[in-house]
Design a protein around this motif. Structure first.
Motif, PDB file in Angstrom:
ATOM      1  N   VAL A   1     -18.034 -18.532 -31.831  1.00 27.09           N
ATOM      2  CA  VAL A   1     -18.376 -17.538 -31.055  1.00 27.09           C
ATOM      3  C   VAL A   1     -17.435 -16.287 -30.948  1.00 27.09           C
ATOM      4  O   VAL A   1     -17.835 -15.193 -31.406  1.00 27.09           O
ATOM      5  N   ASN A   2     -16.300 -16.590 -30.712  1.00 28.01           N
ATOM      6  CA  ASN A   2     -15.412 -15.353 -30.922  1.00 28.01           C
ATOM      7  C   ASN A   2     -15.102 -14.783 -32.328  1.00 28.01           C
ATOM      8  O   ASN A   2     -14.941 -13.585 -32.640  1.00 28.01           O
ATOM      9  N   LEU A   3     -15.204 -15.752 -33.240  1.00 26.11           N
ATOM     10  CA  LEU A   3     -15.092 -15.339 -34.842  1.00 26.11           C
ATOM     11  C   LEU A   3     -16.448 -14.421 -34.927  1.00 26.11           C
ATOM     12  O   LEU A   3     -16.097 -13.376 -35.559  1.00 26.11           O
ATOM     13  N   ALA A   4     -17.422 -14.589 -34.571  1.00 26.90           N
ATOM     14  CA  ALA A   4     -18.737 -13.965 -34.709  1.00 26.90           C
ATOM     15  C   ALA A   4     -18.500 -12.671 -33.778  1.00 26.90           C
ATOM     16  O   ALA A   4     -19.050 -11.296 -34.261  1.00 26.90           O
ATOM     17  N   ALA A   5     -18.053 -12.770 -32.575  1.00 22.36           N
ATOM     18  CA  ALA A   5     -17.896 -11.266 -31.833  1.00 22.36           C
ATOM     19  C   ALA A   5     -16.931 -10.420 -32.449  1.00 22.36           C
ATOM     20  O   ALA A   5     -17.175  -9.333 -32.565  1.00 22.36           O
TER      21      ALA A   5
ATOM     22  N   LEU B   1     -25.205 -17.953 -36.888  1.00 22.49           N
ATOM     23  CA  LEU B   1     -24.270 -18.928 -35.916  1.00 22.49           C
ATOM     24  C   LEU B   1     -24.948 -19.972 -35.213  1.00 22.49           C
ATOM     25  O   LEU B   1     -26.050 -19.717 -34.728  1.00 22.49           O
ATOM     26  N   ALA B   2     -24.455 -21.354 -35.298  1.00 23.34           N
ATOM     27  CA  ALA B   2     -24.761 -22.222 -34.745  1.00 23.34           C
ATOM     28  C   ALA B   2     -23.921 -22.964 -33.743  1.00 23.34           C
ATOM     29  O   ALA B   2     -23.125 -23.212 -34.195  1.00 23.34           O
ATOM     30  N   LEU B   3     -24.257 -23.304 -32.500  1.00 24.88           N
ATOM     31  CA  LEU B   3     -23.512 -23.575 -31.405  1.00 24.88           C
ATOM     32  C   LEU B   3     -24.067 -24.889 -30.969  1.00 24.88           C
ATOM     33  O   LEU B   3     -25.159 -25.235 -30.353  1.00 24.88           O
ATOM     34  N   VAL B   4     -23.139 -26.147 -31.272  1.00 24.54           N
ATOM     35  CA  VAL B   4     -23.482 -27.570 -30.949  1.00 24.54           C
ATOM     36  C   VAL B   4     -22.731 -27.851 -29.751  1.00 24.54           C
ATOM     37  O   VAL B   4     -21.771 -28.221 -29.880  1.00 24.54           O
ATOM     38  N   ALA B   5     -23.353 -28.040 -28.605  1.00 27.25           N
ATOM     39  CA  ALA B   5     -22.616 -28.435 -27.470  1.00 27.25           C
ATOM     40  C   ALA B   5     -21.359 -27.469 -27.320  1.00 27.25           C
ATOM     41  O   ALA B   5     -20.125 -28.186 -27.299  1.00 27.25           O
ATOM     42  N   PRO B   6     -21.368 -26.231 -27.378  1.00 29.07           N
ATOM     43  CA  PRO B   6     -20.272 -25.386 -27.292  1.00 29.07           C
ATOM     44  C   PRO B   6     -19.391 -25.459 -25.970  1.00 29.07           C
ATOM     45  O   PRO B   6     -20.204 -25.413 -24.864  1.00 29.07           O
TER      46      PRO B   6
ATOM     47  N   VAL C   1     -20.865 -12.801 -25.989  1.00 34.09           N
ATOM     48  CA  VAL C   1     -21.742 -13.554 -26.067  1.00 34.09           C
ATOM     49  C   VAL C   1     -23.186 -12.805 -26.119  1.00 34.09           C
ATOM     50  O   VAL C   1     -23.822 -13.070 -27.023  1.00 34.09           O
ATOM     51  N   ARG C   2     -23.615 -12.006 -25.244  1.00 34.56           N
ATOM     52  CA  ARG C   2     -24.672 -11.073 -25.079  1.00 34.56           C
ATOM     53  C   ARG C   2     -24.721 -10.203 -26.410  1.00 34.56           C
ATOM     54  O   ARG C   2     -26.039  -9.869 -26.948  1.00 34.56           O
ATOM     55  N   ASN C   3     -23.595  -9.801 -27.023  1.00 30.27           N
ATOM     56  CA  ASN C   3     -23.784  -8.810 -28.093  1.00 30.27           C
ATOM     57  C   ASN C   3     -23.752  -9.410 -29.208  1.00 30.27           C
ATOM     58  O   ASN C   3     -23.799  -8.581 -30.400  1.00 30.27           O
ATOM     59  N   LEU C   4     -23.876 -10.751 -29.533  1.00 33.35           N
ATOM     60  CA  LEU C   4     -24.040 -11.452 -30.877  1.00 33.35           C
ATOM     61  C   LEU C   4     -25.269 -10.825 -31.595  1.00 33.35           C
ATOM     62  O   LEU C   4     -26.474 -11.017 -31.120  1.00 33.35           O
TER      63      LEU C   4
ATOM     64  N   LEU D   1     -26.637 -15.823 -23.536  1.00 30.88           N
ATOM     65  CA  LEU D   1     -27.087 -15.519 -25.274  1.00 30.88           C
ATOM     66  C   LEU D   1     -27.993 -14.375 -25.208  1.00 30.88           C
ATOM     67  O   LEU D   1     -28.836 -14.092 -24.514  1.00 30.88           O
ATOM     68  N   PRO D   2     -28.047 -13.870 -26.201  1.00 27.74           N
ATOM     69  CA  PRO D   2     -28.912 -12.745 -26.566  1.00 27.74           C
ATOM     70  C   PRO D   2     -30.290 -13.200 -26.621  1.00 27.74           C
ATOM     71  O   PRO D   2     -30.520 -14.342 -26.988  1.00 27.74           O
ATOM     72  N   ALA D   3     -31.101 -12.134 -26.383  1.00 29.97           N
ATOM     73  CA  ALA D   3     -32.726 -12.644 -26.317  1.00 29.97           C
ATOM     74  C   ALA D   3     -33.282 -13.314 -27.820  1.00 29.97           C
ATOM     75  O   ALA D   3     -33.969 -14.079 -27.528  1.00 29.97           O
ATOM     76  N   HIS D   4     -32.480 -12.999 -28.710  1.00 33.25           N
ATOM     77  CA  HIS D   4     -33.146 -13.580 -29.964  1.00 33.25           C
ATOM     78  C   HIS D   4     -32.350 -14.814 -30.365  1.00 33.25           C
ATOM     79  O   HIS D   4     -32.919 -15.608 -31.507  1.00 33.25           O
TER      80      HIS D   4
END
Length: 286
Positions: A126-130, A139-144, A219-222, A249-252
């Protein structure tokens, strides 16, 4: 005899025999081991980021399924994990682990990737993506990890990683799986070697002291496609984590609670995890 160390090396030998490249590179002065497999698909590279006390070996059973859909599959061992050398980085261990991950993606992946993170690796992804969205195509988050938790739940979670006796090791192992395989339970006492390293102890102590969590706004801004997978049999992270991500998490983002998944589906149900990732990639036109 280091039984788990021997098994880790045996897994690496099997992967290499099947065509997976095992390499160690210097990333800003840190020695980082990683696996790479050339894929047959046209999708972007996939980068697999493991969690606290884990290793790239944990994703080994997903490599070949992912390689059919994507151009490369890359799985680093975070510093102090797997075959990467011990490293913390002073008083900000988590941040320095992240900086090594960021530099590794920039140096070795070199193009926007489909980043898949599990547990602490999910929070780092998440931090990398942000912070570096140019490197994260999806981005795929598996039990983050990374959800903001009350102090008592945060402490209870981190205390679970303190594995001192065979009974505690077996109890911890059961929390990782939907149904812990017998070999995992038999080898559970060897887990102490994974969770008693200087890096893992430093990471745990830092999170215990500071209650590090993701910034909700980050997180919201991803902006990239996001998949969030949570196990119906999740027993390590509290359910409040799921609630927190659902709220931020964002709506999408696609949020799926998968029956039969525990905390580490890449180890227990690798083919099903690959299926979820590929369907998401197809729907996102990766």
């Amino acid at each position: 005899m280091d039984l788990m160390g021997g098994m880790q090396k045996a897994v690496r030998r099997v992967l290499v025999a099947r065509g997976v490249q095992s390499s160690t590179v210097d990333v800003g002065g840190q020695s980082v081991h990683f696996y790479a497999l050339k894929g047959q698909g046209k999708g972007p590279p996939v980068v697999l980021v493991h969690g606290l006390g884990g290793s790239a070996n944990g994703f080994g059973r997903t490599f070949f399924g992912l390689a059919r859909r994507f151009s490369r599959v890359i799985a680093p061992d975070l510093p102090g994990h797997g075959f990467s050398t011990e490293y913390c980085g002073g008083q900000v261990c988590v941040r320095n682990q992240f900086e090594v991950l960021r530099a590794f993606v920039e140096q070795e992946v070199k193009q926007p990737a489909f980043v898949v993170g599990n547990s602490l690796g999910g929070a780092m992804s998440v931090n990398l993506a942000a912070e570096q969205p140019q490197w994260v195509r999806a981005l795929a988050l598996v039990a983050p990890a990374g959800a903001e938790l009350p102090a008592e739940e945060n402490t209870a979670l981190l205390n679970a990683f303190t594995v001192r006796t065979p009974a505690e090791a077996r109890a911890f192992t059961r929390r990782l799986f939907h149904q812990a395989p017998l070999p995992a339970l038999l080898l559970a006492p060897e887990l102490t070697r994974f969770y008693d390293t200087p890096t893992v102890k430093a990471l745990t102590a830092e999170v215990m002291a500071t209650r590090l969590s993701l910034e909700p706004q980050a997180v919201r801004n991803l902006s990239m496609p996001v998949l969030f997978l949570w196990g119906g049999s999740e027993r390590l992270l509290p359910s409040r984590s799921l609630d927190w991500f659902r709220a931020n998490l964002p709506a999408h983002a696609q949020v799926r609670v998968v029956q039969g998944f525990g905390h580490v589906p890449q180890m227990e149900r690798p083919d099903e995890l690959v299926s979820h990732l590929v369907r998401f990639a197809d729907a996102s036109e990766l």
